[in-house]
Motif scaffolding. Structure first.
Motif, PDB file in Angstrom:
ATOM      1  N   LEU A  72       0.921  -1.297  -0.162  1.00 24.66           N
ATOM      2  CA  LEU A  72       0.228  -0.068  -0.189  1.00 24.66           C
ATOM      3  C   LEU A  72       0.797   1.290   0.077  1.00 24.66           C
ATOM      4  O   LEU A  72       1.939   1.190   0.757  1.00 24.66           O
ATOM      5  CB  LEU A  72      -1.011  -0.317   1.302  1.00 24.66           C
ATOM      6  N   LYS A  73       0.268   2.177  -0.723  1.00 28.39           N
ATOM      7  CA  LYS A  73       1.119   3.541  -0.658  1.00 28.39           C
ATOM      8  C   LYS A  73       0.345   4.558  -0.155  1.00 28.39           C
ATOM      9  O   LYS A  73      -0.891   4.953  -0.145  1.00 28.39           O
ATOM     10  CB  LYS A  73       1.044   3.889  -2.308  1.00 28.39           C
ATOM     11  N   TYR A  74       1.210   5.246   0.754  1.00 26.66           N
ATOM     12  CA  TYR A  74       0.560   6.620   1.578  1.00 26.66           C
ATOM     13  C   TYR A  74       1.770   7.754   1.218  1.00 26.66           C
ATOM     14  O   TYR A  74       2.958   7.647   0.987  1.00 26.66           O
ATOM     15  CB  TYR A  74       0.942   6.375   3.019  1.00 26.66           C
ATOM     16  N   ASN A 104      -4.520   1.725  -2.934  1.00 22.64           N
ATOM     17  CA  ASN A 104      -4.288   0.262  -2.858  1.00 22.64           C
ATOM     18  C   ASN A 104      -4.298  -0.204  -4.317  1.00 22.64           C
ATOM     19  O   ASN A 104      -5.107  -0.236  -5.109  1.00 22.64           O
ATOM     20  CB  ASN A 104      -5.655  -0.404  -2.219  1.00 22.64           C
ATOM     21  N   PRO A 105      -2.916  -0.570  -4.857  1.00 26.69           N
ATOM     22  CA  PRO A 105      -2.578  -1.002  -6.191  1.00 26.69           C
ATOM     23  C   PRO A 105      -3.035  -2.427  -6.521  1.00 26.69           C
ATOM     24  O   PRO A 105      -2.880  -2.855  -7.572  1.00 26.69           O
ATOM     25  CB  PRO A 105      -1.050  -0.637  -6.156  1.00 26.69           C
ATOM     26  N   ILE A 109      -7.184  -7.629  -3.621  1.00 19.20           N
ATOM     27  CA  ILE A 109      -6.899  -7.527  -2.257  1.00 19.20           C
ATOM     28  C   ILE A 109      -7.728  -6.049  -1.834  1.00 19.20           C
ATOM     29  O   ILE A 109      -7.201  -5.215  -2.309  1.00 19.20           O
ATOM     30  CB  ILE A 109      -5.614  -7.675  -1.672  1.00 19.20           C
ATOM     31  N   GLY A 110      -8.682  -6.269  -1.001  1.00 16.28           N
ATOM     32  CA  GLY A 110      -9.483  -4.971  -0.343  1.00 16.28           C
ATOM     33  C   GLY A 110      -8.698  -4.909   0.924  1.00 16.28           C
ATOM     34  O   GLY A 110      -8.454  -5.790   1.700  1.00 16.28           O
ATOM     35  N   GLN A 137     -11.413   0.009   1.418  1.00 14.47           N
ATOM     36  CA  GLN A 137     -10.688   0.390   0.219  1.00 14.47           C
ATOM     37  C   GLN A 137     -10.753  -0.609  -0.803  1.00 14.47           C
ATOM     38  O   GLN A 137     -10.091  -1.766  -0.337  1.00 14.47           O
ATOM     39  CB  GLN A 137      -9.402   1.002   0.593  1.00 14.47           C
ATOM     40  N   GLY A 138     -11.515  -0.532  -1.889  1.00 14.47           N
ATOM     41  CA  GLY A 138     -11.545  -1.609  -2.724  1.00 14.47           C
ATOM     42  C   GLY A 138     -10.238  -1.893  -3.606  1.00 14.47           C
ATOM     43  O   GLY A 138      -9.080  -1.033  -3.350  1.00 14.47           O
ATOM     44  N   HIS A 139     -10.397  -2.581  -4.753  1.00 15.75           N
ATOM     45  CA  HIS A 139      -9.153  -2.771  -5.392  1.00 15.75           C
ATOM     46  C   HIS A 139      -9.035  -1.625  -6.217  1.00 15.75           C
ATOM     47  O   HIS A 139      -9.712  -0.842  -6.722  1.00 15.75           O
ATOM     48  CB  HIS A 139      -9.616  -4.064  -6.275  1.00 15.75           C
TER      49      HIS A 139
END
Length: 227
Positions: A72-74, A104-105, A109-110, A137-139
């Motif tokens: 995941l990217k923040y 969420n790339p 996976i959610g 957060q969805g795909h």
């Protein structure tokens, strides 16, 4: 003479005892039976462990091959600091607003963000903590967060921290750390994992804007997992 020798031979022998001839015995049983059993048991257990490790490695590889999980990217894409004043009685007044994105790339996976707590720090002193709304957060989705920190905090700064504050005040850019304390669950199809508690650290350089004007521009900052 011959009769004397015969008499001598017939008398008892009083010299040292003559040991009996040695006999060799051959064991017909198996030697080291106990060691053999232990070795067999150890070998059997070792084979089981190796087999389990191989199966786990294959399962992990197949999972990665099918799911292809990505980190995941923040990011903090914008920051506004309209007040950051330290009074003579060591009271720090601040007003900080952030614009953060969570990406969420993953395709399969959610992520359930069950709890999001954001904390702002200056020179390792926590200024304030705010709790944000939980969400799913969805795909391949990007969500935006807007944490805001305003108020005043009593701080105890040493000589080095005061020197750092004066340096930041001169440059007009302050080193502020923001951390996210999360409780998340991952969803793959109908399956959900247990709760994970990662921490995200954002080391920010935020320019002070007086009356909405500033000579510096905030640069988008990537946040990292804080282990």
């Amino acid at each position: 003479m011959g009769d004397y020798e015969k008499q001598s031979l017939n008398k008892g022998y009083y010299g040292p005892s003559i040991p009996p001839p040695s006999r060799s015995y051959h064991s017909h049983g198996r030697r080291g039976g106990g060691c053999g059993c232990c070795c067999c048991l150890f070998s059997f257990l070792l084979k089981i462990i190796v087999t389990v490790v191989i199966l786990i490695a294959i399962a992990a590889f197949l999972f990665w091959l099918i799911v292809r999980p990505n980190k995941l990217k923040y990011h903090v894409v914008d920051a506004s600091l309209s007040q950051f004043n330290l009074t003579t009685d060591n009271i720090l007044h601040y007003n900080l607003k952030l614009n953060m994105t969570i990406r969420n790339p993953n395709k399969r996976i959610g992520v359930y963000y069950d709890r999001i707590e954001a904390r702002a720090y200056y020179e390792d002193v926590m200024l304030k903590s705010v709790t944000l709304e939980p969400f799913y957060q969805g795909h391949k989705k990007t969500n935006v967060l807007y944490p805001a920190f305003n108020g005043s905090t009593s701080v105890s700064l040493g000589a080095s921290e005061v020197s750092e504050f004066n340096s930041d005040k001169t440059s007009g850019i302050y080193d502020i750390d923001v951390k996210l304390y999360l409780r998340v669950r991952f969803k793959l199809g109908v399956f959900k994992t247990g709760t994970w508690k990662p921490k995200i650290a954002c080391d920010l350089k935020v320019p002070l804007s007086a009356d909405g004007n500033t000579n510096a521009t905030f640069e988008t900052t990537r946040c990292d997992f804080d282990f």
